[in-house]
Design a protein around this motif. Structure first.
Motif, PDB file in Angstrom:
ATOM      1  N   TYR A 119       2.989   4.720  10.363  1.00 60.86           N
ATOM      2  CA  TYR A 119       3.212   3.291  10.521  1.00 60.86           C
ATOM      3  C   TYR A 119       4.669   2.997  10.834  1.00 60.86           C
ATOM      4  CZ  TYR A 119       3.059  -1.681   9.335  1.00 60.86           C
ATOM      5  OH  TYR A 119       3.148  -3.050   9.374  1.00 60.86           O
ATOM      6  N   GLU A 120       5.568   3.784  10.252  1.00 59.78           N
ATOM      7  CA  GLU A 120       6.987   3.491  10.384  1.00 59.78           C
ATOM      8  C   GLU A 120       7.693   4.268  11.488  1.00 59.78           C
ATOM      9  OE1 GLU A 120       8.374   1.073   9.294  1.00 59.78           O
ATOM     10  OE2 GLU A 120       7.577   0.436   7.359  1.00 59.78           O
ATOM     11  N   ALA A 180       0.167   8.166   6.416  1.00 61.95           N
ATOM     12  CA  ALA A 180      -0.079   6.843   6.989  1.00 61.95           C
ATOM     13  C   ALA A 180       1.206   6.031   6.998  1.00 61.95           C
ATOM     14  CB  ALA A 180      -1.150   6.111   6.188  1.00 61.95           C
ATOM     15  N   PHE A 181       1.978   6.161   5.936  1.00 62.22           N
ATOM     16  CA  PHE A 181       3.265   5.464   5.875  1.00 62.22           C
ATOM     17  C   PHE A 181       4.171   5.938   7.012  1.00 62.22           C
ATOM     18  CE2 PHE A 181       7.691   5.257   4.703  1.00 62.22           C
ATOM     19  CZ  PHE A 181       7.830   3.971   4.238  1.00 62.22           C
ATOM     20  N   CYS A 190       8.233  -0.799  -7.507  1.00 59.31           N
ATOM     21  CA  CYS A 190       7.223   0.221  -7.810  1.00 59.31           C
ATOM     22  C   CYS A 190       6.835   0.364  -9.289  1.00 59.31           C
ATOM     23  CB  CYS A 190       7.666   1.547  -7.242  1.00 59.31           C
ATOM     24  SG  CYS A 190       8.243   1.426  -5.550  1.00 59.31           S
ATOM     25  N   ASP A 207      -5.770  12.752  -0.721  1.00 56.27           N
ATOM     26  CA  ASP A 207      -5.679  11.297  -0.819  1.00 56.27           C
ATOM     27  C   ASP A 207      -4.215  10.847  -0.819  1.00 56.27           C
ATOM     28  OD1 ASP A 207      -6.318   8.642  -1.283  1.00 56.27           O
ATOM     29  OD2 ASP A 207      -6.377   8.916  -3.460  1.00 56.27           O
ATOM     30  N   LEU A 208      -3.394  11.513  -1.653  1.00 54.28           N
ATOM     31  CA  LEU A 208      -1.968  11.163  -1.709  1.00 54.28           C
ATOM     32  C   LEU A 208      -1.310  11.454  -0.358  1.00 54.28           C
ATOM     33  CD1 LEU A 208       0.510  10.290  -3.428  1.00 54.28           C
ATOM     34  CD2 LEU A 208       0.889  12.699  -3.873  1.00 54.28           C
ATOM     35  N   PHE A 263      -5.452   0.911   6.741  1.00 53.75           N
ATOM     36  CA  PHE A 263      -4.116   1.034   7.313  1.00 53.75           C
ATOM     37  C   PHE A 263      -3.857  -0.096   8.284  1.00 53.75           C
ATOM     38  CE2 PHE A 263      -5.590   5.517   6.877  1.00 53.75           C
ATOM     39  CZ  PHE A 263      -4.872   5.784   5.733  1.00 53.75           C
ATOM     40  N   PRO A 309       2.761   4.554  -1.633  1.00 51.57           N
ATOM     41  CA  PRO A 309       2.107   5.553  -2.487  1.00 51.57           C
ATOM     42  C   PRO A 309       1.969   5.141  -3.960  1.00 51.57           C
ATOM     43  CG  PRO A 309       3.694   6.603  -1.056  1.00 51.57           C
ATOM     44  CD  PRO A 309       3.821   5.140  -0.823  1.00 51.57           C
ATOM     45  N   SER A 310       3.016   4.524  -4.539  1.00 51.45           N
ATOM     46  CA  SER A 310       2.908   4.137  -5.953  1.00 51.45           C
ATOM     47  C   SER A 310       1.780   3.140  -6.156  1.00 51.45           C
ATOM     48  CB  SER A 310       4.207   3.495  -6.444  1.00 51.45           C
ATOM     49  OG  SER A 310       5.214   4.441  -6.511  1.00 51.45           O
ATOM     50  N   THR A 336       4.402  -1.997   3.435  1.00 47.16           N
ATOM     51  CA  THR A 336       4.580  -0.580   3.089  1.00 47.16           C
ATOM     52  C   THR A 336       5.315  -0.378   1.777  1.00 47.16           C
ATOM     53  OG1 THR A 336       6.460  -0.589   4.553  1.00 47.16           O
ATOM     54  CG2 THR A 336       4.466   0.452   5.357  1.00 47.16           C
ATOM     55  N   CYS A 337       6.149  -1.320   1.387  1.00 50.55           N
ATOM     56  CA  CYS A 337       6.765  -1.224   0.067  1.00 50.55           C
ATOM     57  C   CYS A 337       7.401  -2.552  -0.288  1.00 50.55           C
ATOM     58  CB  CYS A 337       7.821  -0.120  -0.003  1.00 50.55           C
ATOM     59  SG  CYS A 337       8.453   0.117  -1.678  1.00 50.55           S
ATOM     60  N   SER A 380      -1.937   8.839   2.221  1.00 52.39           N
ATOM     61  CA  SER A 380      -1.147   7.614   2.114  1.00 52.39           C
ATOM     62  C   SER A 380       0.294   7.849   2.576  1.00 52.39           C
ATOM     63  CB  SER A 380      -1.231   7.028   0.703  1.00 52.39           C
ATOM     64  OG  SER A 380      -0.069   7.264  -0.026  1.00 52.39           O
ATOM     65  N   LEU A 381       0.830   9.067   2.324  1.00 49.01           N
ATOM     66  CA  LEU A 381       2.185   9.369   2.780  1.00 49.01           C
ATOM     67  C   LEU A 381       2.254   9.469   4.301  1.00 49.01           C
ATOM     68  CD1 LEU A 381       3.108  12.122   0.152  1.00 49.01           C
ATOM     69  CD2 LEU A 381       3.872   9.755   0.162  1.00 49.01           C
ATOM     70  N   PHE A 410      -0.351  -6.195   5.055  1.00 43.28           N
ATOM     71  CA  PHE A 410      -0.263  -5.002   4.224  1.00 43.28           C
ATOM     72  C   PHE A 410       1.155  -4.465   4.337  1.00 43.28           C
ATOM     73  CE2 PHE A 410      -4.984  -4.505   5.301  1.00 43.28           C
ATOM     74  CZ  PHE A 410      -5.322  -5.328   4.241  1.00 43.28           C
ATOM     75  N   TRP A 428       0.829  -1.214   0.000  1.00 43.52           N
ATOM     76  CA  TRP A 428       0.000   0.000   0.000  1.00 43.52           C
ATOM     77  C   TRP A 428       0.859   1.259   0.000  1.00 43.52           C
ATOM     78  CZ3 TRP A 428      -0.161   3.256   4.445  1.00 43.52           C
ATOM     79  CH2 TRP A 428       0.509   2.752   5.558  1.00 43.52           C
ATOM     80  N   ASN A 432      -8.781  -6.472   9.038  1.00 40.27           N
ATOM     81  CA  ASN A 432      -7.510  -5.814   8.804  1.00 40.27           C
ATOM     82  C   ASN A 432      -6.515  -6.943   8.555  1.00 40.27           C
ATOM     83  OD1 ASN A 432      -5.230  -4.046   8.875  1.00 40.27           O
ATOM     84  ND2 ASN A 432      -6.412  -2.665  10.176  1.00 40.27           N
ATOM     85  N   ASP A 454      12.043   3.321   1.237  1.00 32.67           N
ATOM     86  CA  ASP A 454      11.302   4.385   0.565  1.00 32.67           C
ATOM     87  C   ASP A 454      10.394   3.832  -0.517  1.00 32.67           C
ATOM     88  OD1 ASP A 454      12.323   6.489   1.900  1.00 32.67           O
ATOM     89  OD2 ASP A 454      13.651   7.196   0.307  1.00 32.67           O
ATOM     90  N   PRO A 455       9.086   4.024  -0.396  1.00 38.16           N
ATOM     91  CA  PRO A 455       8.258   3.652  -1.532  1.00 38.16           C
ATOM     92  C   PRO A 455       8.607   4.575  -2.711  1.00 38.16           C
ATOM     93  CG  PRO A 455       6.922   4.068   0.409  1.00 38.16           C
ATOM     94  CD  PRO A 455       8.300   4.522   0.729  1.00 38.16           C
ATOM     95  N   GLY A 456       8.722   4.010  -3.872  1.00 41.06           N
ATOM     96  CA  GLY A 456       9.058   4.820  -5.041  1.00 41.06           C
ATOM     97  C   GLY A 456      10.532   4.792  -5.371  1.00 41.06           C
ATOM     98  N   HIS A 474      -0.673   2.712  -4.082  1.00 44.56           N
ATOM     99  CA  HIS A 474      -1.928   3.341  -3.676  1.00 44.56           C
ATOM    100  C   HIS A 474      -2.592   4.035  -4.861  1.00 44.56           C
ATOM    101  CE1 HIS A 474      -4.937   5.463  -1.457  1.00 44.56           C
ATOM    102  NE2 HIS A 474      -4.426   6.641  -1.785  1.00 44.56           N
TER     103      HIS A 474
END
Lengths: 154, 590
Positions: free
Chosen positions: B472-473, B468-469, A125, B461-462, B562, A83-84, A120-121, B465-466, A118, A81, A105, B219-221, A86
């Motif tokens: 969470y971390e 929330a990340f 991506c 929305d974006l 989440f 960002p990419s 996080t990455c 999600s950021l 779920f 989930w 959940n 890092d997502p992305g 998402h």
């Protein structure tokens, strides 16, 4: 929590761990890799092996989110989930999985067949949105494809 | 073994591979472009195919070409011919694609990407004419896609370890530090601190000293660290040994997240081969310098990528940051002086030493030498991992390399440098890929991740999600971050549900300021960044959402669930159970 694993068995795993730098974390990772979770007595065995307190080991085991304390489901399903994923529609995949597995959940299904997580990455991506089943990645997912995969597994 | 004999041996093997009379198939396989599409199966299929047809073929797994959109990519080198590339290969179409070329020199046009070699083939375009290849200038990734990740001889034949050889034989450790300082190499992990200067801080003491290579990369992305380790782990190892020599260190750790099997297995293999060839261990290449490298794994924790948290994790503890001072260069892992560099930073070192600092300085911009490894993902036609020269504009990266936004939609936002980095608006296309220019524009280049977001997504929305990340971390050590992130997430969720009030913006600002002032590491200090940067460009979206009119509808449509995290008691939140056993202090002798 089951105690199917004898102290000697766990000690043997820890003593033969892969890396030469041995720490609480490396020992716990080794146990989980082998057994799939951390049996209750493994905490004590690791504490003794590392010559630290049980609290020290619990501290590490409860901190990292990959550690489990009961046996995992037969299938390990992860949905990314980040960002990419998402913006690629991960929430739809989440909803599909929750509905099909009758969960609210992330967690384990009652029949012990699935562990839903779920993530996080998942780290791929460009292929978002991603899922992984038993650590194998499946990219460019959509609800239709995902439903089909889920139906086959269920 | 001397470097010369290794080089001779490697050159001979390379000649056999490239100039011999056996076809060579290279399957591009990295986690980001291949594995998730089934490239391991492709290799199996190819092996079965060659066996069944009694064909002698060399099959190697190579790294990433950067063209993740066209994965899986394979290429065939027939004796005396250029390399021919195909994309979009699956286990089902691979035999169909290569068979007619191998058996009767006929090139299948479907999925053909081009040819690469001194001569071109009639009717086949050049591989280097593909925009995704043409606009790349590869330094750290120069071997990626060309050599097998598990064959040190292929690496040595392509000038591998010549930088190390040069450093050990003709330079003092001070020379190496000066060379790296002069080159203008800056850390690619996020802070953009000059690498050579960092090395020079290393305490001048005897005893153990550590070079730590950070590949936590949560890092997502961003997937370029893992990409390097999967494509060409030797470049990193050479860079680490040179860093070790420059700082007079004794040991190195490559720090990877548990579960990322590709990078872990490939790095370990590379380390093993380096030991076998006298490039690691005692008395490297007969120079008298000794250095050891081991892989260290961490559990699931984003903050483990922070330098002091990383050291805690290597020591086997929970990855929570330490307070500084003392700085790692004086008091690092187990109290020994340590230097922490990102995978990308270290991957430039060997080339800088080999070609000299002036060469590196001549690439890129005044303040940011060299290249950036940009990871494009999101709403983009051609996502990929592109190594581009610093100074190229973000617009060029998106349009030329990324092929623009698909489906005729419009660019709305860019999310750069990881979740803490910030959000840019569509007016930022002229901003150059450069540490300082990006910072001026209100974002960071950071690890090089750029997530492209089109006009279907609401900024709230974006941001949700950021945030929330980040919530969470959070590791939970500093309460402004632990509680602040949770509070911020609550407010952003409220706004997203259409229940926000305009006063919430001021409240978030206050929380963000407290987090910045009261947190030990960047996670808390920058935790408000996603919100503040989104507000800067898209306050209108926030206001519309507050009124219950999400401008794109994505807030309602994308119902993220989440996972719950309340570190430091994450385990209880996860299982809903509390451990009922006896917990005692002291060494547990129950």
């Amino acid at each position: 929590m089951s105690e199917d694993y004898k102290d000697e068995y766990i000690l043997d795993i820890i003593e033969n761990q892969h890396y030469t730098t041995r720490t609480i974390l490396s020992s716990l990772l080794t146990v989980q890799d082998d057994i799939g979770y951390l049996p209750k007595n493994s905490i004590n065995v690791v504490a003794e092996f590392m010559d630290v307190s049980i609290n020290d080991v619990w501290g590490v085991a409860s901190f990292y989110l990959n550690f489990r304390f009961d046996p995992p489901g037969k299938f390990n399903l992860e949905i990314c989930w980040g960002p990419s994923c998402h913006i690629g529609g991960a929430s739809e995949l989440q909803q599909t999985a929750l509905k099909k597995l009758k969960l609210e959940n992330q967690g384990d299904t009652d029949d012990g067949k699935f562990t839903l997580k779920f993530n996080t990455c998942l780290g791929a991506c460009p292929q978002a949105p991603l899922i992984s089943i038993d650590h194998k990645l499946y990219g460019k997912m959509n609800s239709k494809k995902f439903s089909k995969i889920m139906d086959e597994l269920i | 073994m001397s470097y010369e004999s290794l080089k001779n041996d490697s050159d001979k093997r390379w000649q056999e591979l490239t100039k011999g009379n056996v076809p060579w198939i290279r399957v591009s396989d990295a986690m980001c472009c291949g594995s998730s599409l089934g490239s391991d199966e492709i290799i199996e299929v190819l092996k079965t195919y060659s066996k069944a047809n009694n064909l002698s073929i060399n099959i190697d797994t190579v790294g990433c070409h950067g063209l993740c959109y066209a994965g899986t990519i394979i290429d065939v080198l027939l004796p005396g011919n250029p390399r021919v590339f195909w994309g979009y290969i699956t286990p089902d179409n691979v035999v169909k694609t290569v068979d007619s070329y191998i058996t009767n020199n006929k090139i299948v046009k479907q999925n053909l990407l081009g040819s690469l070699g001194e001569e071109s083939i009639k009717g086949v375009s050049n591989f280097t004419d593909l925009p995704g290849v043409k606009y790349q200038s590869r330094i750290a990734l120069k071997n990626s896609g060309n050599i097998a990740f598990n064959d040190i001889y292929q690496y040595i034949a392509n000038d591998g370890f010549s930088g190390l050889n040069k450093a050990l034989n003709s330079m003092s450790s001070g020379d190496v530090i000066n060379e790296v300082k002069n080159s203008g190499l800056r850390g690619r992990g996020g802070a953009a601190f000059p690498t050579g200067v960092k090395w020079s801080f290393m305490a001048n003491s005897n005893g153990k000293k550590y070079i730590l290579c950070n590949c936590e990369e949560g890092d997502p992305g961003a997937f370029n660290d893992k990409g390097i380790l999967e494509s060409d782990p030797f470049t990193l190892i050479e860079g680490m040994i040179i860093a070790g020599y420059a700082t007079n260190s004794t040991n190195g750790y490559v720090f990877i997240r548990h579960g990322h099997e590709g990078p872990i297995v490939r790095t370990e293999q590379a380390i093993k081969q380096a030991y076998e060839n006298g490039l690691l261990g005692e008395n490297i290449l007969g120079s008298g310098f000794s250095f050891d490298i081991e892989v260290s794994l961490t559990g699931d924790s984003y903050v483990a990528g922070e330098e002091t948290a990383l050291m805690e994790s290597i020591e086997g503890k929970s990855s929570r940051p330490r307070s500084r001072p003392p700085f790692p260069a004086a008091y690092g892992v187990w109290g020994h002086p340590s230097t922490i560099n990102n995978v990308k930073s270290l991957s430039y070192v060997a080339e800088i030493i080999r070609n000299g600092s002036e060469w590196f300085k001549s690439t890129g911009t005044e303040s940011s030498s060299g290249t950036a490894i940009v990871c494009l993902s999101g709403d983009i036609a051609n996502p990929g991992m592109y190594e581009v020269e610093m100074g190229l504009s973000i617009g060029d990266v998106i349009e030329k390399l990324g092929g623009g936004i698909p489906g005729g939609r419009k660019l709305k936002m860019l999310q750069t440098g990881g979740p803490l980095g910030g959000v840019l608006g569509s007016d930022s296309l002229k901003v150059k890929i450069d540490f300082d220019e990006m910072a001026k524009a209100g974002a960071i280049l950071g690890s090089g991740g750029i997530i492209v977001v089109d006009d279907r997504t609401c900024a709230v929305d974006l941001t949700k999600s950021l945030v929330a990340f980040c919530q969470y971390e959070s590791c939970g050590k500093c309460f402004p971050c632990r509680l602040g992130m949770t509070h911020l997430l609550e407010i952003v969720e409220k706004i997203s549900r259409g229940e926000g009030k305009i006063e919430d913006l001021a409240l978030m600002n206050k929380i963000g300021k407290n987090m910045q002032a009261g947190s030990l590491c960047g996670h808390g200090q920058l935790g408000y960044n996603p919100i503040s940067s989104a507000l800067k460009h898209f306050q209108k979206d926030f206001e519309e959402c507050m009124n219950g009119n999400c401008p794109t509808g994505s807030c309602e449509k994308r119902n993220i669930v989440f996972p719950i995290n309340t570190r430091p008691n994450a385990w209880q939140a996860k299982t809903g159970q509390v451990y009922q056993g006896k917990i005692k202090t002291g060494t547990g002798d129950e």
